[in-house]
Write a protein that holds these residues in place. Structure first.
Motif, PDB file in Angstrom:
ATOM      1  N   ILE A   1       0.935  -1.455  -0.017  1.00 51.82           N
ATOM      2  CA  ILE A   1      -0.081   0.075   0.015  1.00 51.82           C
ATOM      3  C   ILE A   1       0.792   1.277  -0.012  1.00 51.82           C
ATOM      4  CG2 ILE A   1      -1.758   1.233   1.475  1.00 51.82           C
ATOM      5  CD1 ILE A   1      -2.201  -1.668   2.506  1.00 51.82           C
TER       6      ILE A   1
ATOM      7  N   GLY B   1      -4.864   6.006   1.852  1.00 52.47           N
ATOM      8  CA  GLY B   1      -5.327   4.396   2.241  1.00 52.47           C
ATOM      9  C   GLY B   1      -7.000   4.535   2.261  1.00 52.47           C
ATOM     10  N   HIS B   2      -7.652   5.750   1.646  1.00 48.00           N
ATOM     11  CA  HIS B   2      -9.131   5.531   1.174  1.00 48.00           C
ATOM     12  C   HIS B   2      -9.164   5.451  -0.169  1.00 48.00           C
ATOM     13  CE1 HIS B   2     -13.148   6.731   1.846  1.00 48.00           C
ATOM     14  NE2 HIS B   2     -13.059   7.276   0.860  1.00 48.00           N
TER      15      HIS B   2
ATOM     16  N   LEU C   1      -7.410   0.602   5.935  1.00 54.50           N
ATOM     17  CA  LEU C   1      -7.709   1.277   4.734  1.00 54.50           C
ATOM     18  C   LEU C   1      -9.108   1.861   5.056  1.00 54.50           C
ATOM     19  CD1 LEU C   1      -6.617  -1.466   2.245  1.00 54.50           C
ATOM     20  CD2 LEU C   1      -5.808   0.706   2.340  1.00 54.50           C
TER      21      LEU C   1
END
Ligand SMILES: Cc1cc2nc3c(=O)[nH]c(=O)nc-3n(C[C@H](O)[C@H](O)[C@H](O)COP(=O)(O)OP(=O)(O)OC[C@H]3O[C@@H](n4cnc5c(N)ncnc54)[C@H](O)[C@@H]3O)c2cc1C
Length: 316
Positions: free
Chosen positions: A3, A8-9, A108
């Motif tokens: 990631i 993280g959206h 997330l």
């Protein structure tokens, strides 16, 4: 891929990289949703455990399971799916955006989620059984029965699944031995009647498989059995062994957070992939205790992406 350093959206996250998750990714990618897909601890899903797949349309000569899943993935990559090697260990559906907790501690968030976490066949847990999977040991008669024409095969189990598998196998096999640890079946009355009345099916009661035997490791030749009442051991010659002791849907992390049946299969609204949580969609074997095939998983994966796209449009 790991990631990145961004927030993280994501608008849409897909859990699972089997036929359902990857098909959802192809459709969501082509709908310009730029989905993130978490592959889970079993990248490619259940088909990576098998060899020949002969019943997926579009492959007239059959295809190896792992190869087919590579092709699914390549197709999803073409439409900008962001692949992440992550496994989710916890979810929070009580707030929006939803929060996903990953193994290793990362988090997330997403507006909408597609659950395509599949199911796992239950196995006996024998080393010889694991070694001979795809070489005569199977957990799916619909998938592999065709390979056992005129053979003598065994089915382990005593419930409805085992009776269904045994009856299906009588279409191909010369004889089917049902090996059951008790002296009566757990299956429903109607399934018992059908199986007990079928002249190709015989029963080995009170017995468990202790080892799957193959001299050269290339194909199943026999099983060694132990009678639980007498403790006697015996050898039964077989050309194939089907383990039919059930499946476990990979939905434990969602228990208590959404509606599911007693076995853990996620409830979906009829003719859709909507779950009891608005914005969360479920597809593939995680929501299907009946068909459990790659093509049906892919079909519901497509439905989930379309449902998610329409739902996201409706809230924007
Ligand atoms: C040995 C064998 C042979 C088979 N042969 C055939 C066949 O010939 N033809 C056929 O049509 N079907 C066959 N099947 C059935 C077929 O494989 C399944 O129906 C199909 O794979 C289901 O797809 P799915 O995407 O729902 O789930 P799966 O393929 O089970 O994939 C689930 C995915 O979810 C991921 N995951 C799970 N938990 C998490 C989590 N917490 N976080 C993130 N990711 C997670 C896993 O890593 C995996 O990638 C076979 C099955 C087996 C076991």
């Amino acid at each position: 891929m790991s990631i990145g350093n961004d927030s993280g959206h994501r608008r849409l996250i897909i859990l699972g990289s089997g036929p359902a998750g990857l098909t959802a990714a192809i459709y969501a990618g082509r709908a310009n949703l730029k989905p993130m897909l978490l592959a889970g601890n079993e990248p490619g899903g259940q088909l990576t455990l098998t060899t020949d797949v002969e019943n997926y349309p579009g492959y007239p000569d059959g295809v190896q399971g792992p190869e087919m899943m590579e092709q699914f993935r390549a197709q999803a990559e073409r439409f900008e799916t962001e692949f992440v090697n992550g496994h989710v260990v916890g979810v929070e559906f009580g707030r929006r955006p939803f929060v996903l907790h990953l193994e290793g501690g990362k988090e997330l968030t997403c507006e909408s989620l597609i659950i395509a976490t599949g199911a796992s066949a239950r196995w006996l847990g024998l080393e010889s059984e694991t070694k001979l999977r795809g070489r005569g040991v199977s957990a799916c008669a619909t998938c592999d029965g065709f390979f056992f024409k005129d053979r003598v095969v065994g089915v382990v189990g005593g419930g409805d699944t085992a009776m269904e598998e045994a009856l299906f196998l009588t279409k191909f096999a010369r004889q089917v031995h049902v090996i059951h640890r008790r002296d009566e079946l757990r299956a429903s009355a109607i399934m018992q009647k059908r199986a007990l009345g079928n002249e190709k099916i015989s029963f080995v009661w009170d017995s468990v498989v202790e080892e799957v035997i193959s001299e050269d490791g290339a194909a199943v030749e026999a099983v060694s059995l132990r009678n639980l009442k007498t403790d006697d051991t015996s050898k039964l010659s077989l050309g194939g062994l089907f383990i039919a002791i059930g499946h476990t849907p990979n939905t434990e992390i969602f228990r208590g957070k959404m509606n599911m049946n007693d076995e853990g299969y996620i409830d979906t609204v009829e003719h859709s992939t909507h779950t009891s949580v608005e914005g969360v969609f479920a597809c593939g074997d995680a929501a299907d205790s009946v068909y459990r095939q790659a093509v049906t998983a892919a079909g519901t994966g497509c439905m989930a992406a379309i449902d998610a796209e329409r739902w996201l449009s409706s809230i924007e």
